[in-house]
Design a protein around this motif. Structure first.
Motif, short mmCIF file in Angstrom:
data_model
loop_
_atom_site.label_atom_id
_atom_site.label_comp_id
_atom_site.label_asym_id
_atom_site.label_seq_id
_atom_site.Cartn_x
_atom_site.Cartn_y
_atom_site.Cartn_z
N LEU A 181 7.78 -5.06 -13.37
CA LEU A 181 6.75 -4.69 -14.35
C LEU A 181 6.02 -3.42 -13.92
CD1 LEU A 181 5.35 -8.27 -15.05
CD2 LEU A 181 6.96 -6.95 -16.47
N GLY A 182 6.78 -2.49 -13.34
CA GLY A 182 6.24 -1.20 -12.95
C GLY A 182 5.52 -1.16 -11.61
N ILE A 183 5.42 -2.28 -10.94
CA ILE A 183 4.72 -2.35 -9.65
C ILE A 183 5.74 -2.45 -8.52
CG2 ILE A 183 3.13 -3.72 -8.24
CD1 ILE A 183 1.96 -4.72 -10.97
N PRO A 184 5.62 -1.59 -7.49
CA PRO A 184 6.54 -1.69 -6.34
C PRO A 184 6.35 -3.03 -5.63
CG PRO A 184 5.25 0.35 -6.23
CD PRO A 184 4.67 -0.50 -7.32
N VAL A 185 7.43 -3.80 -5.50
CA VAL A 185 7.35 -5.09 -4.84
C VAL A 185 8.19 -5.15 -3.56
CG1 VAL A 185 6.76 -6.42 -6.91
CG2 VAL A 185 9.17 -6.09 -6.30
N TYR A 186 9.09 -4.19 -3.38
CA TYR A 186 9.95 -4.21 -2.19
C TYR A 186 10.50 -2.82 -1.94
CZ TYR A 186 13.49 -5.74 1.13
OH TYR A 186 14.24 -5.92 2.26
N GLN A 226 4.70 1.24 4.74
CA GLN A 226 3.32 1.39 5.21
C GLN A 226 2.44 2.06 4.16
OE1 GLN A 226 4.09 3.41 8.94
NE2 GLN A 226 4.00 1.49 10.07
N ALA A 227 3.00 2.95 3.37
CA ALA A 227 2.22 3.64 2.34
C ALA A 227 1.93 2.75 1.14
CB ALA A 227 2.94 4.90 1.88
N THR A 287 3.86 -3.98 7.58
CA THR A 287 2.69 -4.07 6.71
C THR A 287 1.47 -4.53 7.51
OG1 THR A 287 3.04 -6.39 6.13
CG2 THR A 287 4.13 -4.73 4.73
N LYS A 288 0.30 -4.40 6.93
CA LYS A 288 -0.92 -4.88 7.57
C LYS A 288 -0.86 -6.40 7.74
CE LYS A 288 -3.67 -1.13 5.77
NZ LYS A 288 -4.57 -0.72 4.69
N ARG A 289 -0.21 -7.08 6.79
CA ARG A 289 -0.08 -8.54 6.89
C ARG A 289 0.71 -8.92 8.14
NH1 ARG A 289 1.46 -7.07 1.96
NH2 ARG A 289 3.62 -7.63 2.27
N HIS A 290 1.77 -8.18 8.42
CA HIS A 290 2.60 -8.44 9.59
C HIS A 290 1.82 -8.17 10.87
CE1 HIS A 290 5.95 -7.45 12.48
NE2 HIS A 290 6.32 -8.63 12.03
N LYS A 291 1.07 -7.08 10.90
CA LYS A 291 0.27 -6.76 12.08
C LYS A 291 -0.77 -7.83 12.34
CE LYS A 291 0.83 -1.80 11.65
NZ LYS A 291 0.21 -0.53 11.30
N GLN A 292 -1.35 -8.40 11.29
CA GLN A 292 -2.35 -9.44 11.45
C GLN A 292 -1.75 -10.68 12.08
OE1 GLN A 292 -5.60 -8.94 10.85
NE2 GLN A 292 -5.96 -10.92 11.80
#
Length: 108
Positions: free
Chosen positions: A11-16, A73-74, A84-89
């Motif tokens: 739906l136009g949003i980058p997911v992967y 990362q961007a 990703t920040k989720r992975h770093k957390q």
């Protein structure tokens, strides 16, 4: 062998964001055979709104992996975990993120 970096949008949003062998790797996203349970779910539930775009091509494997990391990362696509920040957390807290590891049987 040449490599690519590709983006999956729903739906136009980058997911992967992914990378792999040119002319092969990005096609698995729309096959239902991805290692990402979430991409497979999209393929089976809303394939008409999943768009795969080649972001970069004619790359070495090393170049593709580095560029893939930069894009992840961007954009922080929701189905990417590594870089990703989720992975770093998860690493900082010393826990493994088992909730994202679902078996293929859980897709329905």
């Amino acid at each position: 062998m040449m490599y690519i970096v590709y983006e999956v949008r729903h739906l136009g949003i980058p997911v992967y964001i992914g990378s792999g062998i040119q002319d092969v790797r990005s096609q698995h996203v729309k096959s239902g055979k991805s290692h990402s349970i979430d991409l497979n779910r999209l393929f089976f539930t809303d394939p008409d709104n999943v768009v795969v775009t080649i972001l970069r091509d004619q790359l070495t494997k090393e170049e593709s992996l580095e560029i893939e990391k930069e894009y992840i990362q961007a954009y922080e696509p929701k189905y990417n975990i590594v870089y990703t920040k989720r992975h770093k957390q998860v690493i900082v807290n010393g826990r493994k993120n088992k909730s994202r590891r679902k078996s293929y049987r859980s897709i329905s």
